[in-house]
Design a protein around this motif. Structure first.
Motif, PDB file in Angstrom:
ATOM      1  N   TYR A 247      -4.514 -10.426   4.227  1.00 36.20           N
ATOM      2  CA  TYR A 247      -5.200  -9.464   4.489  1.00 36.20           C
ATOM      3  C   TYR A 247      -4.421  -7.991   4.887  1.00 36.20           C
ATOM      4  N   GLN A 253     -10.002  -0.474   8.564  1.00 37.81           N
ATOM      5  CA  GLN A 253     -10.623  -1.022   7.407  1.00 37.81           C
ATOM      6  C   GLN A 253      -9.749  -2.278   7.192  1.00 37.81           C
ATOM      7  N   ARG A 255      -8.914  -5.582   3.932  1.00 44.37           N
ATOM      8  CA  ARG A 255      -9.275  -5.775   2.490  1.00 44.37           C
ATOM      9  C   ARG A 255      -8.104  -6.864   2.251  1.00 44.37           C
TER      10      ARG A 255
END
Length: 290
Positions: A247, A253, A255
């Motif tokens: 990750y 954020q 992702r």
């Protein structure tokens, strides 16, 4: 302790199935190199003052006290390997470097090893610990150790290793990273089952030493079965052991930037390179970070 020269293996997918998630600059499309001369590599740490990486090898069941565990020394280019640099350990996992010493978590014991000689300097044993896992060190030399199975975080300070965060506060902490004036804890999750999966995914916590309160980071909340955590520039990278996913946490954020096989363990980073021990594949893989 004989060193072996090894030609780095270039190319993805030779020893493991790596798939690339959508990522703007395609940074993780192909590894820089990978080596497979390991026995369940669990953790890798880079010495900031030399060319060397250090890799812990469990070499048995994760909780087995068999005396077969060892630590390898690898060059940061993957070209030179001393496979059995330190031997006679049980099931070594997390590693950290501070002030010329290598700290290794080994079940109920924290070992202190000389980087210059590879000799054991000291060992601290905690009879109440169940499986000491990751290790990190602050700039003042204070060392922190997580107990993944027993819960809580221990602190080595003034030559004394003692419980610092209680198991009631965090039941399955894994990855640790000290940065600035706080500690980051990558949690495995709650409701652990026999296969190490959990009912609730683990979160990434920030801890201030002043009050030891655990504050979940929004980008890392209920993220996965978290193992290693490193920072590169303004970005955190966290490994998920169960899913094999990496990750990226940045700009509020999160992702997935890489999907590998299960067993993506305690990652390390140095000078723009991510080093990933693939515990179930007996492999160490190097990736260029964006």
């Amino acid at each position: 302790m004989n060193s072996t020269l090894i030609a780095p293996v270039i190319g993805a997918g030779l020893l493991m199935n790596v798939s690339l998630c959508a990522f703007a600059d395609n940074s993780f499309s192909q590894p820089l190199w990978q080596l497979n001369q390991f026995d369940q590599p669990e953790s890798v740490v880079a010495d900031p003052d030399s060319q060397w990486l250090y890799v812990s090898n469990i070499n048995g069941a994760p909780t087995e006290l068999n005396g077969k565990g060892y630590i390898s020394q690898v060059s940061k280019t993957g070209e030179q390997l001393t496979r059995h640099w330190v031997t006679g350990l049980d099931a070594p996992k997390g590693l950290a470097i501070s002030k010329g010493k290598l700290y290794a978590a080994d079940m109920q014991t924290l070992h202190v090893i000389s980087l210059s000689t590879g000799s054991l300097l000291q060992s601290y044993t905690l009879p109440d610990a169940k499986m000491l896992n990751d290790v990190t060190a602050g700039p003042d030399g204070t060392v922190y150790v997580s107990d993944m199975l027993g819960g809580g975080v221990y602190r080595l300070r003034d030559n004394r290793l003692s419980l610092w965060i209680t198991p009631e506060s965090i039941s399955h902490p894994n990855g640790l990273l000290w940065e600035d004036d706080h500690l980051l804890i990558a949690d495995w999750g709650t409701g652990m089952k026999a296969d190490f999966t959990t009912g609730t995914p683990g979160s990434l916590y920030q801890v201030s030493p002043s009050d030891k309160a655990l504050k979940p980071l929004s980008t890392g909340y209920q993220l996965g079965n978290l193992d290693g955590v490193v920072r590169h520039k303004d970005t955190l990278y966290i490994s998920d052991w169960i899913s094999g996913e990496l990750y990226q946490l940045r700009d509020n954020q999160r992702r997935i930037v890489l999907s590998t096989n299960p067993g993506l363990a305690d990652i390390g980073a140095d000078a723009g390179t991510l080093y990933a021990p693939m515990m179930m594949d007996n492999t160490l893989v190097a990736w260029q970070l964006p």
